[in-house]
Write a protein that holds these residues in place. Sequence first.
Motif, mmCIF file in Angstrom:
data_model
loop_
_atom_site.group_PDB
_atom_site.id
_atom_site.type_symbol
_atom_site.label_atom_id
_atom_site.label_comp_id
_atom_site.label_asym_id
_atom_site.label_seq_id
_atom_site.Cartn_x
_atom_site.Cartn_y
_atom_site.Cartn_z
ATOM 1 N N ILE A 13 0.825 -1.213 0.000
ATOM 2 C CA ILE A 13 0.000 0.000 0.000
ATOM 3 C C ILE A 13 0.859 1.262 0.000
ATOM 4 C CG2 ILE A 13 -1.646 1.322 1.372
ATOM 5 C CD1 ILE A 13 -2.917 -1.371 2.160
ATOM 6 N N ILE A 14 1.887 1.309 0.827
ATOM 7 C CA ILE A 14 2.717 2.515 0.922
ATOM 8 C C ILE A 14 3.398 2.847 -0.410
ATOM 9 C CG2 ILE A 14 4.754 3.522 2.038
ATOM 10 C CD1 ILE A 14 3.817 2.109 4.618
ATOM 11 N N PRO A 15 4.052 1.884 -1.082
ATOM 12 C CA PRO A 15 4.625 2.232 -2.386
ATOM 13 C C PRO A 15 3.573 2.644 -3.422
ATOM 14 C CG PRO A 15 5.645 0.241 -1.569
ATOM 15 C CD PRO A 15 4.508 0.554 -0.659
ATOM 16 N N ALA A 16 2.377 2.078 -3.337
ATOM 17 C CA ALA A 16 1.321 2.471 -4.274
ATOM 18 C C ALA A 16 0.932 3.928 -4.059
ATOM 19 C CB ALA A 16 0.109 1.558 -4.114
ATOM 20 N N PHE A 17 0.783 4.337 -2.794
ATOM 21 C CA PHE A 17 0.476 5.738 -2.498
ATOM 22 C C PHE A 17 1.618 6.660 -2.904
ATOM 23 C CE2 PHE A 17 -2.853 4.240 0.533
ATOM 24 C CZ PHE A 17 -3.905 4.967 -0.010
ATOM 25 N N GLU A 18 2.835 6.217 -2.678
ATOM 26 C CA GLU A 18 3.999 7.025 -3.068
ATOM 27 C C GLU A 18 4.057 7.194 -4.583
ATOM 28 O OE1 GLU A 18 5.717 8.783 -1.209
ATOM 29 O OE2 GLU A 18 5.765 7.856 0.748
ATOM 30 N N LEU A 19 3.783 6.133 -5.323
ATOM 31 C CA LEU A 19 3.772 6.214 -6.775
ATOM 32 C C LEU A 19 2.663 7.149 -7.255
ATOM 33 C CD1 LEU A 19 4.986 5.198 -9.434
ATOM 34 C CD2 LEU A 19 3.340 3.318 -9.345
ATOM 35 N N PHE A 20 1.486 7.044 -6.635
ATOM 36 C CA PHE A 20 0.388 7.940 -6.981
ATOM 37 C C PHE A 20 0.769 9.391 -6.698
ATOM 38 C CE2 PHE A 20 -3.428 10.274 -5.643
ATOM 39 C CZ PHE A 20 -4.134 10.254 -6.847
ATOM 40 N N GLY A 21 1.402 9.644 -5.554
ATOM 41 C CA GLY A 21 1.846 10.999 -5.224
ATOM 42 C C GLY A 21 2.885 11.509 -6.198
ATOM 43 N N PHE A 22 3.806 10.653 -6.587
ATOM 44 C CA PHE A 22 4.830 11.052 -7.551
ATOM 45 C C PHE A 22 4.202 11.399 -8.902
ATOM 46 C CE2 PHE A 22 7.980 10.108 -10.842
ATOM 47 C CZ PHE A 22 9.015 10.931 -10.422
ATOM 48 N N ILE A 23 3.257 10.577 -9.358
ATOM 49 C CA ILE A 23 2.587 10.840 -10.638
ATOM 50 C C ILE A 23 1.779 12.132 -10.556
ATOM 51 C CG2 ILE A 23 0.779 9.989 -12.192
ATOM 52 C CD1 ILE A 23 1.817 7.139 -11.544
ATOM 53 N N LEU A 24 1.093 12.345 -9.449
ATOM 54 C CA LEU A 24 0.286 13.553 -9.286
ATOM 55 C C LEU A 24 1.148 14.811 -9.291
ATOM 56 C CD1 LEU A 24 -2.653 14.495 -8.726
ATOM 57 C CD2 LEU A 24 -2.050 14.441 -6.305
#
Length: 132
Positions: A13-24
Amino acid sequence: MIKKSWLWAALFIIPAFELFGFILVSSWLGAPKTLLLLVSTSLIGLLMMRFEGSKVLQDSKQQMQEGLVPGRTMLDGLCVFFGGLLLIIPGFITDIIGFTLVFPLTRTIYRGLLLKWLEKRMKNGTFTFYRR
């Protein structure tokens, strides 16, 4: 003890949120500026961790020389350590949490939560305290 299922969930979950934040953020600023922002927040965080860590160490030495137990200061040191670990991990969410752990004004929130957790563990008997 933390259940293994929570650890596995956090691992994904944490890397998924980090990836989403990076893309955003990269959609707002562009990829080069986002990478520069990630590197600069990590460097600033590491400098803060180094400064706050040495300050906590000096405070604990002073308290021990005065014959006091540096309990609060040791919890501050724990917060600074974990905050520094989070700042090393690239990502905006871990950087925000890491900064709040390292920054003295917001560190008191985590210290209070940590004290409540330790108190609960000691009352339940799941956390034992040994003296020499």
